[in-house]
Design an enzyme around this catalytic site. Structure first.
Site, short mmCIF file in Angstrom:
data_model
loop_
_atom_site.label_atom_id
_atom_site.label_comp_id
_atom_site.label_asym_id
_atom_site.label_seq_id
_atom_site.Cartn_x
_atom_site.Cartn_y
_atom_site.Cartn_z
N PRO A 27 0.86 -1.12 -0.05
CA PRO A 27 -0.12 0.04 0.06
C PRO A 27 0.83 1.18 0.07
CG PRO A 27 -0.07 -1.01 2.34
CD PRO A 27 0.71 -2.04 1.35
N THR A 29 0.58 5.52 -0.36
CA THR A 29 -0.11 6.84 -0.35
C THR A 29 0.38 7.54 -1.37
OG1 THR A 29 -0.82 7.02 1.90
CG2 THR A 29 -0.64 8.93 0.97
N HIS A 176 -5.42 -1.12 8.06
CA HIS A 176 -4.25 -0.64 8.59
C HIS A 176 -4.15 -0.50 10.01
CE1 HIS A 176 -0.82 1.86 8.07
NE2 HIS A 176 -1.11 2.57 7.16
N GLY A 177 -3.40 -1.27 10.57
CA GLY A 177 -3.13 -1.20 11.89
C GLY A 177 -1.68 -0.95 12.09
N ALA A 178 -1.00 -0.38 11.07
CA ALA A 178 0.53 -0.18 11.37
C ALA A 178 1.10 1.20 11.44
CB ALA A 178 1.22 -0.84 9.92
N ASN A 179 2.29 1.32 11.40
CA ASN A 179 2.71 2.75 11.11
C ASN A 179 2.39 3.84 12.10
OD1 ASN A 179 4.29 1.42 9.05
ND2 ASN A 179 3.09 2.41 7.38
N TYR A 181 -0.39 4.64 13.19
CA TYR A 181 -1.76 5.30 13.00
C TYR A 181 -2.82 4.90 14.06
CZ TYR A 181 0.19 7.27 8.78
OH TYR A 181 0.93 7.93 8.12
N ARG A 228 -2.55 -5.13 8.68
CA ARG A 228 -1.19 -4.88 8.55
C ARG A 228 -0.81 -4.19 10.10
NH1 ARG A 228 2.42 -0.88 4.60
NH2 ARG A 228 4.06 -2.64 4.17
N ASN A 236 5.97 7.99 12.99
CA ASN A 236 4.95 8.80 13.57
C ASN A 236 5.18 8.83 15.01
OD1 ASN A 236 3.61 10.00 11.17
ND2 ASN A 236 2.65 7.86 10.92
N GLY A 299 11.96 -3.07 1.96
CA GLY A 299 13.46 -3.30 1.42
C GLY A 299 13.66 -4.58 0.73
N GLY A 320 7.12 -2.19 -2.32
CA GLY A 320 6.48 -0.74 -2.53
C GLY A 320 7.24 0.16 -3.59
C1 LIG Z 1 5.38 6.78 -0.92
C2 LIG Z 1 5.05 5.99 -0.08
C3 LIG Z 1 3.66 5.89 0.60
C4 LIG Z 1 3.29 5.00 1.49
N1 LIG Z 1 2.03 4.68 1.91
C5 LIG Z 1 1.67 3.85 2.80
C6 LIG Z 1 0.25 3.49 3.35
O1 LIG Z 1 -0.66 4.38 2.93
N2 LIG Z 1 -0.14 2.59 3.93
C7 LIG Z 1 0.91 1.69 4.36
O2 LIG Z 1 0.51 0.92 4.90
N3 LIG Z 1 2.13 1.90 4.15
C8 LIG Z 1 2.51 2.64 3.24
N4 LIG Z 1 3.77 3.00 2.82
C9 LIG Z 1 4.98 1.73 3.19
C10 LIG Z 1 4.71 0.67 2.17
O3 LIG Z 1 3.64 -0.09 1.94
C11 LIG Z 1 6.28 -0.22 2.38
O4 LIG Z 1 6.02 -0.81 3.62
C12 LIG Z 1 7.51 0.46 2.43
O5 LIG Z 1 7.65 1.40 1.23
C13 LIG Z 1 8.58 -0.56 2.43
O6 LIG Z 1 8.58 -1.52 1.33
P1 LIG Z 1 9.72 -1.46 -0.02
O7 LIG Z 1 10.85 -1.32 0.69
O8 LIG Z 1 9.34 -2.16 -0.94
O9 LIG Z 1 9.39 0.12 -0.64
C14 LIG Z 1 4.33 3.98 1.78
C15 LIG Z 1 5.57 4.03 1.19
C16 LIG Z 1 5.78 4.67 0.47
C17 LIG Z 1 7.35 5.00 -0.26
#
Ligand SMILES: Cc1cc2nc3c(=O)[nH]c(=O)nc-3n(C[C@H](O)[C@H](O)[C@H](O)COP(=O)(O)O)c2cc1C
Length: 351
Positions: A27, A29, A176-179, A181, A228, A236, A299, A320
């Protein structure tokens, strides 16, 4: 050769879904919805270009008008939003893809400017620092504690959002239970100092997450619900504590009773070990407690993802940033072709 890689084998998620490969689109944003949080045709084109992912998880999508803390993120609470999301899901399904909607409430990660002058809500009244992205200099600040009837209403709002997602043609939802929020704010002592049935003990602190899962599962079927989580605090402004691990352990012990689709690590770097998780990575911690499908993210490359699956550390991987820089990521990985490197300036357009 390439077809031997485990990433390109099917995966039976449950009786409803067999994924065509093990790579999910994480996911992300993009903040490209219109000013009423309505998705656009450009978003339908963007997601349909990536329909060969095993499963697309959309960007975080707010469950109500007051669930937001960013400009131009999409919603799933008005008829116009539901109708436009239908264009997205049709476009993805036409290309034989599958798509879950990530449903989101930011909790304290907001500002009165997004909330008609009201304070952001959270399990407890806390103060958050930091600048709000894309907001012309706004900074975070105070939040106020939710009262009990508001918590019950919020749980219903998640279930209604899940029902709306099904109306919009989604295959399911990811809660969305992560990050850092709202749901995550209940799961960490730093942001949850409540003394009622939603705070103070692992059982109470996990209650909100479990009630949201249950409400969504009963509304649309547990097989259509993913979750998640970020057991390690990293985003945050939440500060992790050792006792948080017991909250997550309680949560996983109870999630094991529900036939949900998966649990997904919310993380940017899954190599990181967390002190509060006994020096484990988030995915290792989840794997050690949750018995269902585990989706790693943060990553990963072709090599590290296939190695992790082969070693049994997780079942699926979400990618992502590589999906932003490579709409044809699956094809490139399958051919072991070189990838276009991600660069934050790519977020300006929605290709
Ligand atoms: C531009 C951007 C927006 C993101 N928005 C969300 C989001 O809306 N919800 C979420 O759970 N994670 C979000 N993430 C985290 C990604 O889902 C992912 O966990 C993170 O990019 C690590 O994966 P990657 O190394 O493959 O990019 C976002 C990451 C990026 C780069």
């Amino acid at each position: 050769m390439s077809h031997e890689n485990v990433l390109f084998t099917e995966y039976k998620l449950n009786d409803l879904f067999t994924l065509k490969n093990r790579i999910l689109m994480a996911p992300m944003t993009r903040a490209k919805a219109d000013n009423h949080s309505v998705p656009t045709q450009a978003m339908a084109d963007y997601y349909s270009r990536r329909a060969d992912a095993g499963l697309i998880i959309t960007e975080g999508t707010v469950i109500r008008a007051d669930a937001s803390g960013y400009n131009n993120v999409p919603g799933i609470f008005t008829p116009a939003q539901i109708n436009q999301w239908k264009i997205v899901t049709d476009a993805v399904h036409k290309k034989n893809g599958r798509i879950f909607l990530q449903i989101w409430h930011v909790g304290r990660v907001s500002h009165p400017n997004f909330l008609q002058g009201k304070l952001p809500v959270s399990p407890s009244a806390t103060v958050m620092a930091g600048r709000i992205p894309r907001s012309e200099g706004l900074t975070y600040g105070e939040s106020r504690a939710l009262i009990l009837p508001e918590i019950k209403e919020l749980i219903k709002s998640y279930a209604i959002a899940a029902e709306n997602a099904i109306k919009a043609g989604f295959d399911g939802v990811e809660i969305h239970g992560a990050n850092g929020y709202l749901i995550d704010q209940f799961l960490h002592y730093h942001t949850n100092q409540r003394m009622d049935e939603y705070g103070g003990t692992p059982e109470n602190m996990a209650r909100f997450a479990l009630e949201v899962v249950k409400a969504c599962g009963e509304a649309i079927g547990y097989e259509r619900v993913g979750l998640r989580l970020s057991p390690g605090a990293y985003l945050n402004e939440i500060v992790g504590e050792k006792r948080d691990a017991l909250v997550f352990k309680y949560l996983f012990d109870n999630l094991n009773h529900f036939p949900i689709a998966y649990v997904h690590t919310g993380n940017f770097n899954d190599a990181q070990q967390f002190k509060e998780l006994n020096d484990m990575t988030m995915t290792a911690f989840i794997r050690s407690h949750f018995h269902g499908t585990v989706v790693a993210s943060g990553g990963y490359s072709l090599e590290t993802a296939s190695q992790g699956i082969n070693q049994g550390n997780f079942d699926l991987v979400a990618m992502g940033r590589p999906f932003i820089s490579n709409p044809d990521l699956i094809n490139k990985l399958n051919k072991n072709a070189s990838l276009t490197q991600y660069d934050a300036s790519m977020l300006n357009t929605l290709y």
